[in-house]
Enzyme design. Structure first.
Site, PDB file in Angstrom:
ATOM      1  N   ASP A   9      62.520  42.576  75.275  1.00 52.09           N
ATOM      2  CA  ASP A   9      63.119  42.699  73.956  1.00 52.09           C
ATOM      3  C   ASP A   9      64.249  43.730  73.980  1.00 52.09           C
ATOM      4  O   ASP A   9      64.028  44.877  74.341  1.00 52.09           O
ATOM      5  CB  ASP A   9      62.051  43.125  72.935  1.00 52.09           C
ATOM      6  N   CYS A  49      65.344  39.573  66.308  1.00 50.71           N
ATOM      7  CA  CYS A  49      64.295  38.986  67.132  1.00 50.71           C
ATOM      8  C   CYS A  49      63.831  37.613  66.659  1.00 50.71           C
ATOM      9  O   CYS A  49      63.789  36.668  67.441  1.00 50.71           O
ATOM     10  CB  CYS A  49      63.100  39.948  67.192  1.00 50.71           C
ATOM     11  N   ASP A 313      65.577  38.363  74.051  1.00 52.22           N
ATOM     12  CA  ASP A 313      66.006  37.797  72.774  1.00 52.22           C
ATOM     13  C   ASP A 313      67.452  38.133  72.451  1.00 52.22           C
ATOM     14  O   ASP A 313      68.238  37.282  72.064  1.00 52.22           O
ATOM     15  CB  ASP A 313      65.070  38.223  71.645  1.00 52.22           C
ATOM     16  N   HIS A 314      67.825  39.403  72.618  1.00 50.21           N
ATOM     17  CA  HIS A 314      69.180  39.853  72.297  1.00 50.21           C
ATOM     18  C   HIS A 314      69.422  41.172  73.006  1.00 50.21           C
ATOM     19  O   HIS A 314      68.526  41.723  73.653  1.00 50.21           O
ATOM     20  CB  HIS A 314      69.368  40.021  70.784  1.00 50.21           C
TER      21      HIS A 314
END
Length: 508
Positions: A9, A49, A313-314
């Site tokens: 994450d 998220c 996710d990012h």
């Protein structure tokens, strides 16, 4: 064969030792990269998220699935990767979270799942979670080991002891030892499960919370990265004058997200360096746990019988442009890692692909790897040709992402910018050399990435660039039109029966 979809994450794409990062320590992920095909210019299509993971697992752009904020329900009608895996005979297990906001039309009004955005995507069987409000299983283990249970679960992420004289950001240790961290606990759960496998093919979606804030790490990871190795953030430019960014920056200066014990708006340059050092320290801790996982797969003879996909996710702004967190339009928040280790395809190990790829491609790739057709509605394209060593004759020359900043609970952006919720959206259309940012209700942005890779100078109002701005705007419009939701669009009822077009979305 087995499939492990491993997601962390908030990990920036540039934060690996094998890429020459001056501070980050990732020996285990470096090893994985050497045994994988690495996609160097891979982008998520959404943040934060919930929307990002929805796109990853549904293969859909956010303008199609419309679960565009943490808390926006995901329409139950859309096919997903876990659903496709179930049809293929797998029992998709989830270790961690998906942050899927459930479709309220499928539940009774008093169902507790309607009280949180931290739901589980339909099709997964969740084994354990360590995220947000779901820390109970980890805290139970800590309590059994003799730790004091905090009054509020989230307080486990506070420092062990913060000196009264400490000013600004402090890099003291967490309340728990590294061997008892959230990462270690989740890894232990996966290792326990691996020992129970009977030989039938399995699918695990393993999702770690870290290096997501709070930026508090256990010893030695809180100070394992020397501050003099931490690179300076990208400086601010005239893009920061955009009205959206002013409000967004203010919302990320409230302290608690990164460290509940500081005034984020009063940070100094040295504070920012220390924050980056702890962020990289969390990556080092995460890398150690991934090393444990790789060793277990190898020792049980399952590594070379498992498709392993590593992504996230990012990204994280990490102080670039004076910003922290994810969102907006900058590459730091959207360019993410992707490595695929395929035991079927060993001739291409170590290949580094420079083509533009997107998070929606992952689900299509897994289904293609299984020999199954992706649903008609999916927007992603299989990456298997790149794993085979080929270069597809037709491939995207732009990437797309969307950030939706509406907040129908607080109305913060709506009030500050004079917008309705449906005007609180931006789209990014990015080529190799140019980035165009289109807002629904605010002025656009345009960056010359070839000469301004730091995205510091907005050219949207420059007369010399109006032609390129029009070209990019038309390209974005065509992309959205081409990818409009098409579950049944390419079907036709005829006297001969139902005809279906299953070819590519574009030629050339």
């Amino acid at each position: 064969m087995n499939i492990l979809l491993l997601s962390v994450d908030q990990w920036r794409a540039d934060c690996f030792g094998f890429l020459g990062h001056p501070a980050v320590r990732t020996p285990n992920l470096d090893r994985l990269a050497a045994e994988s095909v690495v996609f160097r210019r891979h982008f998520t299509v959404a943040a934060p998220c919930g929307p990002a993971r929805t796109s990853l697992l549904s293969g859909l752009y956010p303008f199609n699935h419309r679960s565009i904020t943490n808390g926006t329900p995901f329409d139950a009608r859309f096919p997903t990767l876990p659903g496709g895996l179930k049809l293929a005979g797998y029992d998709p297990l989830l270790f961690g979270y998906t942050d899927t906001s459930v479709d309220p039309r499928t539940l009774e009004p008093d169902d507790p799942r309607l009280l949180t955005y931290e739901g589980v995507m339909e099709g997964f069987r969740q084994i354990v979670d360590v995220n947000g409000d779901n820390l109970g299983a980890w805290l139970d283990v800590l309590e059994a080991k003799g730790y004091d249970r905090p009054e509020r679960d989230g307080d486990i992420y506070l420092h062990a002891e913060r000196p009264a004289q400490a000013q600004g950001f402090w890099d003291g240790p967490a309340r728990y030892k590294a061997e008892d961290s959230d990462m270690a606990f989740l890894t232990d759960c996966v290792l326990d499960r691996l020992t129970q496998e009977t030989g039938d093919p399995w699918f695990y979606h393993l999702v770690y919370l870290r290096p997501h804030p709070p930026l508090i790490a256990p010893e030695p990871y809180n100070r394992i990265i020397p501050r003099d190795r931490v690179e300076a953030p990208l400086p601010m430019g005239d893009g920061e004058a955009h009205p959206f960014l002013k409000v967004w920056a203010e919302q990320h200066q409230k302290g608690g997200y990164f460290d509940p014990e500081i005034d984020f708006s009063a940070l100094s340059t040295s504070d920012g360096t220390a924050m980056r050092a702890v962020y990289y320290g969390l990556m080092a801790e995460m890398d150690f746990q991934i090393g444990r996982l790789l060793k277990a797969l190898e020792s049980t003879g399952q590594l070379d019988n498992t498709l392993l996909v590593f992504t996230c996710d990012h990204g994280e702004m990490a102080g670039d442009h004076g910003l922290w967190g994810k969102g907006g339009w900058y590459d730091g928040a959207y360019r993410i890692p992707l490595m695929i280790r395929d035991p079927k395809r060993r001739k291409t190990v170590g290949r580094q692909v420079q083509a533009l790829t997107e998070s929606v491609d992952v689900a299509a790739t897994v289904m293609d790897w299984l020999g199954k057709k992706a649903p008609q509605s999916w927007d992603g394209v299989s990456l298997l040709p790149w794993l085979d060593g080929d270069t597809p004759p037709v491939w995207r020359d732009h990437v797309f992402w969307e950030f939706d900043f509406r907040d129908i609970e607080s109305g913060t952006y709506e009030a500050a910018l004079g917008l309705t919720p449906d005007q609180c959206t931006l789209n990014v259309w990015r080529s190799d050399n140019v980035k165009y940012v289109h807002f629904t209700g605010l002025p656009p942005l345009l960056f010359d990435l070839a000469n301004d890779p730091g995205e510091r100078h907005n050219l949207a109002g420059d007369p010399a660039w109006l032609g390129k701005r029009l070209e990019m705007a038309e390209g974005l419009l065509a992309h959205r039109m081409r990818h409009a939701e098409r579950t049944l669009t390419n079907h036709k009822l005829t006297a001969k029966g139902v005809l279906t077009y299953e070819g590519p979305r574009r030629l050339g």
